[in-house]
Motif scaffolding. Structure first.
Motif, short mmCIF file in Angstrom:
data_model
loop_
_atom_site.label_atom_id
_atom_site.label_comp_id
_atom_site.label_asym_id
_atom_site.label_seq_id
_atom_site.Cartn_x
_atom_site.Cartn_y
_atom_site.Cartn_z
N ASP A 186 12.66 8.80 -37.79
CA ASP A 186 11.49 8.41 -38.85
C ASP A 186 12.30 8.10 -40.37
O ASP A 186 11.70 7.32 -41.09
N LEU A 187 13.12 9.11 -40.68
CA LEU A 187 13.78 8.52 -41.90
C LEU A 187 14.51 7.21 -42.24
O LEU A 187 14.80 6.47 -43.13
N HIS A 188 15.06 6.68 -40.69
CA HIS A 188 15.60 5.28 -40.81
C HIS A 188 14.35 4.35 -41.24
O HIS A 188 14.42 3.28 -42.00
N GLU A 189 12.99 4.48 -40.83
CA GLU A 189 12.09 3.72 -41.05
C GLU A 189 11.44 3.79 -42.65
O GLU A 189 11.44 2.96 -43.41
N LYS A 190 11.76 5.14 -43.08
CA LYS A 190 11.41 5.56 -44.65
C LYS A 190 12.36 4.72 -45.55
O LYS A 190 11.99 4.31 -46.41
N ARG A 191 13.56 4.93 -44.98
CA ARG A 191 14.75 4.08 -45.99
C ARG A 191 14.59 2.56 -45.89
O ARG A 191 14.55 1.94 -47.08
N LEU A 192 14.13 1.93 -44.79
CA LEU A 192 13.77 0.55 -44.75
C LEU A 192 12.63 0.16 -45.95
O LEU A 192 12.36 -0.57 -46.39
N THR A 193 11.60 1.06 -45.63
CA THR A 193 10.26 0.99 -46.55
C THR A 193 10.72 1.20 -48.04
O THR A 193 10.09 0.22 -48.78
N ALA A 194 11.37 2.14 -48.11
CA ALA A 194 11.85 2.26 -49.67
C ALA A 194 12.68 1.19 -50.18
O ALA A 194 12.54 0.89 -51.36
N MET A 195 13.62 0.59 -49.27
CA MET A 195 14.34 -0.54 -49.86
C MET A 195 13.52 -1.91 -50.05
O MET A 195 13.64 -2.68 -51.04
N ARG A 196 12.40 -2.10 -49.29
CA ARG A 196 11.47 -3.23 -49.55
C ARG A 196 10.34 -2.81 -50.72
O ARG A 196 9.80 -3.80 -51.01
N ASN A 197 10.47 -1.61 -51.24
CA ASN A 197 9.30 -1.24 -52.05
C ASN A 197 9.80 -1.48 -53.58
O ASN A 197 10.45 -0.76 -53.99
N HIS A 198 9.33 -2.71 -53.97
CA HIS A 198 9.70 -2.91 -55.51
C HIS A 198 8.62 -3.06 -56.34
O HIS A 198 7.43 -2.91 -56.08
#
Length: 236
Positions: free
Chosen positions: A145-157
């Motif tokens: 789950d945290l892997h996906e959360k980090r990817l989402t946070a990186m794309r969230n600009h």
């Protein structure tokens, strides 16, 4: 009979004063709007940067918990080995964030390791469903789950329209200041350049915070690096 010079000058002075007052009011409003937009965008970028840093720590803690549970489970050595490899891949992905090809390769490898770890842990739980083995599955689920959360946070600009609006207001405000200086006759090149430079620096910091994969401000991976060192020491 034509008006004398003394009769014309007061009207001209009043016109000049009215124009200066209107210009000053417009200039103050634009400066206020610019300050509001700068504060708003900086707050958004800073908050999202802090979120990305917190997710790195959360991921390191989750991987460490899963590793400890894997080493405590009979037959969990393979999962522990995969977790050691997983930390390396996560750090490789962070290092190659500015390289789209390398980043995609790291994400693909991370997802492959997810499947391998889950498959092995599920097989252990099915073979002997005692509480110790079943505790490994929630820990691995948190890692995934945290892997996906980090990817989402990186794309969230910060939305692009807000950055475009900020740039437009900045340019128009600078033009207004130049016009005001011309009307008043009090040109101060050093003051104007200093203000323009400060606004430009703030905008650059906002963009840098909002794009952690490139630029000078990077999200620290120290938590994962410390975890990796500890796991590899344990391996020896």
């Amino acid at each position: 009979m034509f008006p004398t010079t003394t009769e014309v000058l007061p009207g001209l002075v009043l016109a000049d004063e009215g124009e200066r007052s209107e210009t000053s009011t417009l200039q103050g409003g634009m400066l206020g709007l610019l300050g509001l937009l700068l504060a708003f965008t900086f707050a958004i970028a800073s908050q999202r940067f802090d979120t990305r840093k917190q997710l790195v720590l959360d991921e390191a803690n989750a991987i460490g918990t899963a590793y400890l549970r894997a080493t405590a489970v009979p037959g969990g050595e393979e999962v522990a080995d995969l977790l050691r490899r997983y930390v390396d891949v996560r750090l490789e992905g962070a290092a190659s964030a500015g390289n789209p090809h390398g980043f995609r390769r790291a994400v693909t490898e991370s997802e492959r390791l997810h499947a391998a770890m889950w498959s092995r842990a599920a097989a252990l739980a099915r073979a002997n469903p005692d509480p110790l083995r079943t505790l490994l599955l929630p820990a691995l689920n948190e890692v995934i789950d945290l892997h996906e959360k980090r990817l989402t946070a990186m794309r969230n600009h910060v939305p692009t329209i807000i950055l475009v609006l900020l740039l437009m207001v900045s340019v128009l405000t600078m033009a207004s200041l130049g016009h005001a200086a011309g009307v008043s006759g009090g040109r101060s090149m050093s003051t104007a350049l200093t203000f323009a430079m400060l606004v430009t620096l703030v905008i650059m910091v906002v963009v840098d915070l909002d794009r952690p994969e490139r630029g000078l401000i990077r999200v620290s991976q120290q938590s994962l690096q410390t975890l990796r060192d500890g796991l590899h020491r344990g391996e020896r």
